[in-house]
Each structure stands twice: as structure tokens, then as C-alpha cells.
Design an enzyme around this catalytic site. Structure first.
Site, PDB file in Angstrom:
ATOM      1  N   HIS A 125       0.870  -1.086  -0.120  1.00 48.98           N
ATOM      2  CA  HIS A 125      -0.096   0.052  -0.044  1.00 48.98           C
ATOM      3  C   HIS A 125       0.889   0.976   0.081  1.00 48.98           C
ATOM      4  CE1 HIS A 125       0.293   0.548   4.533  1.00 48.98           C
ATOM      5  NE2 HIS A 125       0.113  -0.576   4.700  1.00 48.98           N
ATOM      6  N   ASP A 127      -0.167   4.433   0.859  1.00 49.33           N
ATOM      7  CA  ASP A 127      -0.704   5.455   2.029  1.00 49.33           C
ATOM      8  C   ASP A 127      -0.018   4.897   3.387  1.00 49.33           C
ATOM      9  OD1 ASP A 127      -2.488   2.948   2.174  1.00 49.33           O
ATOM     10  OD2 ASP A 127      -3.718   3.960   3.527  1.00 49.33           O
ATOM     11  N   ASP A 158       6.210   0.295   7.718  1.00 52.04           N
ATOM     12  CA  ASP A 158       4.731   0.073   7.322  1.00 52.04           C
ATOM     13  C   ASP A 158       4.393   0.811   6.235  1.00 52.04           C
ATOM     14  OD1 ASP A 158       2.089  -0.571   6.831  1.00 52.04           O
ATOM     15  OD2 ASP A 158       1.558  -0.122   9.076  1.00 52.04           O
ATOM     16  N   GLU A 192      -5.022   1.423   2.071  1.00 54.49           N
ATOM     17  CA  GLU A 192      -5.087   0.348   2.824  1.00 54.49           C
ATOM     18  C   GLU A 192      -5.362   0.613   4.448  1.00 54.49           C
ATOM     19  OE1 GLU A 192      -3.800  -2.894   5.791  1.00 54.49           O
ATOM     20  OE2 GLU A 192      -2.880  -0.723   5.599  1.00 54.49           O
ATOM     21  N   GLU A 193      -4.638   1.911   4.790  1.00 56.75           N
ATOM     22  CA  GLU A 193      -4.771   2.234   6.424  1.00 56.75           C
ATOM     23  C   GLU A 193      -6.252   2.676   6.805  1.00 56.75           C
ATOM     24  OE1 GLU A 193      -2.824   1.204   8.226  1.00 56.75           O
ATOM     25  OE2 GLU A 193      -0.788   1.592   7.563  1.00 56.75           O
ATOM     26  N   GLU A 220       1.909  -7.542   2.902  1.00 56.88           N
ATOM     27  CA  GLU A 220       3.051  -7.198   4.183  1.00 56.88           C
ATOM     28  C   GLU A 220       2.591  -8.050   5.211  1.00 56.88           C
ATOM     29  OE1 GLU A 220       1.665  -3.534   6.247  1.00 56.88           O
ATOM     30  OE2 GLU A 220      -0.244  -3.844   5.358  1.00 56.88           O
ATOM     31  N   HIS A 430       3.025   2.407  13.054  1.00 62.22           N
ATOM     32  CA  HIS A 430       1.893   3.502  13.641  1.00 62.22           C
ATOM     33  C   HIS A 430       2.159   3.862  14.894  1.00 62.22           C
ATOM     34  CE1 HIS A 430      -2.047   1.178  11.649  1.00 62.22           C
ATOM     35  NE2 HIS A 430      -0.625   1.009  10.792  1.00 62.22           N
TER      36      HIS A 430
END
Ligand SMILES: CSCC[C@H](NC=O)C(=O)O
Ligand SMILES: [Zn+2]
Ligand SMILES: [Zn+2]
Length: 470
Positions: A125, A127, A158, A192-193, A220, A430
Site C-alpha cells: 500500500h 498510504d 509499514d 489500506e490504512e 505485508e 503506527h
């Protein structure tokens, strides 16, 4: 006088050799030192070349990290431009698909020698989640590399690292003239997030996706603290729940039954009991983190605000709480729903609930969307062997505790693993100060080289039934 030990001839020879010995020694020394200097020079040049190459790889990684694709307003345009420039440098076919305006998806293709066999998909992803600048050591979008080689950036773990590792692995394989048998596709998807509905969700159900004839996919995984790589064959399902409570408002000094907060606090008490039971199974080692259903309260909303603060002597008539629930694949979903209806949010306590997201652990055929994670699955064996060939080791197969875009792919019946060749690093996805060491990043490129070689060289099985599957 004759020397018995050294007859005349030999003596002359001896004399002859002796007189030339210094010259011979000098020549040998000259030869060895020239060879050493030459080989040192070659090694040095090799090392310098490698260093330059690594510097270029890291520049490209840091460039991608510097594109701010954080929600709520990700710069997808710059990410797409960058990815397309990489594709043209490497020599990959490229397409941009835009299922939802402003949310582009980049699809790259490396054609295989036999396009009739199912292809391989490497997804990532574009984003990232937001970062609180003031709580970081460095600007999260500067991709600062410190003296130890740690690169700090939102997305370093990530998962912009994985996107770049895919691309660098392909770049290396192309420079070694490797040719894939199966076609390899790379998708770089948005959103995705925030659920992936406008990204991987739309992609997987599109005719474009169908035409790719994908037989297997990678997405991932999670970075590991130790030196083995983690691998995931399924995911927990997200249920994002809001419980709203109503009740009679009243004086702050009065004890009475049925206030909104009393109704909601009862729910919190019961939910916390469930949470504790699940957590205890993990703490005792009976179950792995993702084999239980987790529930965490993520917000509480209640009270009567004024510019001076909350009113202190008024019991409010409404209250609300939000929960992030992750349902384990083996969970009895009907029972969980019953608990929610009868205990956590019963109408009898003036409670209502809504889901902002509710996904089922079952696929369209009612089967658990799990990819076989043992040696009976050739894709698993190939992964294990490729990782070993690159000098790494796989951990035991796990369920992913959160979710990835791979769930959309698995739900249409395509197998896949969650895997990131990232180890020896604390998990900071995150979190504040997310970083990845340059050495760890570079090592992972070698791992993907082996994986891509193995996957794209895997011939279709001879028997037609398995052939259709693989
Ligand atoms: C449910 S969509 C959100 C996706 C996110 N994925 C990884 O962090 C997660 O929270 O699991
Ligand atoms: Zn991710
Ligand atoms: Zn994430």
C-alpha cells in the site's frame, strides 16, 4: 678437496642457485605484492562500487519515504509519479488504475516466458498513517538516516520498505539477466490504512484484476524483534463497534437508576471482563495473540461541554463508546453476536449499536480464508527454501493480528502469505519514531530476489486439476 656431501656438479648448482636467490626472492616479492595490490585494487573497486550501489538504493528508498502519503490527505499523485519513474528505469510495464477519483493504483508487470500459467502478485500500500511531528526525534517525512544507519520515517516499516524492496529485487534480477517463467505483477494500492475499500477492495473485484490470472500473492507481514522472519496465513476480522447509551438526565448529586452513563459503564464492565478472559489466554501462553478475539475501547464521548469545561452537576442524557474488535478466525461469530445483543448493548438498558466496519472471517463459500501454511502447500515450501537460500529463517506460521489488503485477495480464493523480510527491529508501525536500519532493508532485498526467482520459476504441476489451482 672433494666434498663428499656436495659433489662438484651439485656444488656448482648450489652456488648458481644461491647467487640468484636474492633476485628470485625479489621477483617473488614483486610478483606477490603486485598481485596483492592488483587484487586489493579490484576488491577496493568492488567495495566502492557496492557502496555506491547501496547509496543509490537507499536514496531511492528515502525519496519514497519523503513523499507524504499520510491520511487524511495522502499525496498519491507524487507517489504515483515516483513509482512510474522507477518502473521505467527498471523496465517494467505500467498502468495506473483509478477506481475512485483521486485514489490511483499503480500496476506494474514483468512478463513471464509463459503467460498461460497463473501469475504472481506482490502487493503493497502507498498510504501511511498520520504522525505527530512534535513527538518524533526527526521530521517523519524527512527520512533522516542517523549515524547507526537507522532511517526514521512514517512508512519505514509499514510498508514503503517492502514496496522498495520488491522493486530493488527486480532491478537486481534484471541486471543479472534473470527471466521469469510466470508473469509477475506488482500492485501499489491506496487507502489500506482506512479500510482498503477504495483500493484493494475495488481492485480485486475489477475485470482488470480477473484478467491478471493471479495464482498466488504476497503482501505485508510484521517486523520481528528477533532474527527470524514472521509469516502469516490468515487474519483476524475487524469489527468497529459504536455503542450509544441514552438515559434520564438529572442532577449531579442524585443517585438514580438508568442514567446514560450508568447504562454505558455496565457495558464497559462486561466488555472488560471478556477482554480480560481473552487476554489471560495469551498471557498464560495457551493461545497466540491473534488466536483470541481482542476488544479495545478507543474512545468515550459523554458530558455537557461549555467553553469553561464540562458541566459538573448534570448527568448527561447520552453517552457513546467506540471499540476496535478483532475477531479470531476460529471465533464462534454467532455467539459473539449474541453476547453483543444480550450483554454488551441490550435494548433493555437503553443501548443501541452500529458498526462502522464489520467483516466476516469466512470467504464467499463459507470457508475460513486461510492459506495452507505447511509443506503440503508448494508456495509455502518455496517461500521457506527461498528465505533459507538468502540466509534467513522463517518463524512458525501465524494469524495476522490486524488486517491487510491480502484479505480481499484471499476472499476471492487466491492464496497468499503476509511476509516482510524485516527482522532485528522493534515493532514501530503506527508508533512514534518508526525506523528501519539500512542494513536490514538491504538484506531484505536479497530475500525477495530469492523469493521472486523461486515463485516465478515454479512450473505448473503436470496434472490438470492441480494445474488449474496453481
Ligand atoms: C480495517 S482497515 C485498517 C487496516 C489496518 N491495517 C494495518 O494496520 C488495521 O487497523 O488493521
Ligand atoms: Zn501496512
Ligand atoms: Zn498500518
Amino acid at each position: 678437496m672433494e666434498n663428499k656431501m656436495y659433489p662438484r656438479r651439485s656444488r656448482r648448482l648450489f652456488f648458481f642457485s644461491w647467487s640468484f636467490l636474492p633476485v628470485l626472492v625479489a621477483l617473488a616479492v614483486l610478483f606477490i605484492s603486485t598481485a596483492a595490490v592488483l587484487s586489493y585494487g579490484t576488491n577496493k573497486r568492488g567495495e566502492e562500487e557496492e557502496e555506491e550501489e547501496h547509496a543509490a538504493v537507499l536514496r531511492r528508498f528515502r525519496h519514497y519515504l519523503q513523499i507524504n502519503t499520510a491520511h487524511p490527505s495522502p499525496d498519491y499523485k507524487s507517489a504515483v509519479e515516483f513509482l512510474l519513474s522507477q518502473a521505467s528505469e527498471i523496465g517494467l510495464d505500467s498502468r495506473v488504475l483509478e477506481f475512485v477519483e483521486g485514489k490511483p493504483l499503480v500496476l506494474l508487470t514483468w512478463k513471464g516466458k509463459d503467460p498461460t500459467i497463473s501469475s504472481i502478485l506482490l502487493n503493497s500500500h502507498t498510504d501511511v498513517v498520520p504522525a505527530e511531528r512534535e513527538k518524533w526525534l526527526h521530521d517523519p517525512f524527512a527520512a533522516v538516516q542517523d549515524a547507526e544507519g537507522n532511517i526514521f520515517a512514517r512508512g519505514a516499516q509499514d510498508m514503503k520498505c517492502v514496496s522498495m524492496q520488491y522493486l530493488e529485487a527486480i532491478r537486481n534480477l534484471k541486471s543479472k539477466s534473470f527471466q521469469p517463467l510466470r508473469t509477475l505483477h506488482l500492485s501499489f494500492v491506496p487507502d489500506e490504512e482506512v479500510g482498503g475499500i477504495d483500493g484493494a477492495g475495488k481492485f480485486v473485484s475489477s475485470p482488470e484484476f480477473q484478467k491478471l490470472n493471479i495464482g498466488f500473492s504476497l503482501d505485508e507481514g510484521i517486523i520481528s524483534l528477533g532474527d527470524t522472519y514472521r509469516v502469516f496465513n490468515g487474519e483476524r476480522s475487524p469489527w468497529w463497534l459504536k455503542i450509544k447509551a441514552t438515559g434520564a438526565p438529572g442532577h449531579g448529586s442524585k443517585l438514580y437508576d438508568g442514567s446514560a452513563l450508568e447504562n454505558l459503564l455496565k457495558s464497559l464492565e462486561l466488555i472488560n471482563k471478556f477482554r480480560e478472559e481473552q487476554f489471560n489466554l495469551v498471557k498464560s501462553g495457551e493461545k497466540a495473540e491473534a488466536e483470541v478475539t481482542s476488544i479495545n475501547c478507543v474512545y468515550l464521548k459523554a458530558g455537557t461541554p461549555t467553553p469553561m469545561g464540562f458541566v459538573m452537576n448534570l448527568q448527561p442524557s447520552e453517552a457513546e463508546a467506540g471499540f476496535d474488535i478483532r475477531v479470531a478466525p476460529q471465533e464462534d461469530v454467532k455467539e459473539l453476536q449474541r453476547i453483543l445483543d444480550e450483554e454488551w448493548a441490550p435494548a433493555s438498558r437503553n443501548l443501541t449499536y452500529t458498526f462502522s466496519l464489520k467483516e466476516n472471517p469466512l470467504d464467499k463459500d463459507g470457508q475460513l480464508a486461510l492459506t495452507v501454511g505447511d509443506d503440503s502447500n508448494p508456495w509455502f515450501v518455496l517461500l521457506k527454501e527461498a528465505v533459507a537460500k538468502a540466509g534467513g529463517k522463517l518463524d512458525k506460521v501465524e494469524i495476522f493480528p490486524a488486517v491487510t489488503d491480502l484479505r480481499y485477495v484471499r476472499h476471492v480464493g487466491i492464496p497468499g502469505f503476509g511476509f516482510s523480510p524485516l527482522a532485528n527491529t522493534p515493532l514501530l508501525a503506527h508508533g512514534h519514531n518508526e525506523f528501519l536500519n539500512a542494513g536490514e532493508f538491504l538484506k531484505g532485498i536479497g530475500v525477495y530476489e530469492e523469493i521472486i526467482k523461486a515463485y516465478t520459476s515454479f512450473p505448473p504441476p503436470a496434472d490438470s486439476e492441480t494445474r488449474a489451482e496453481l
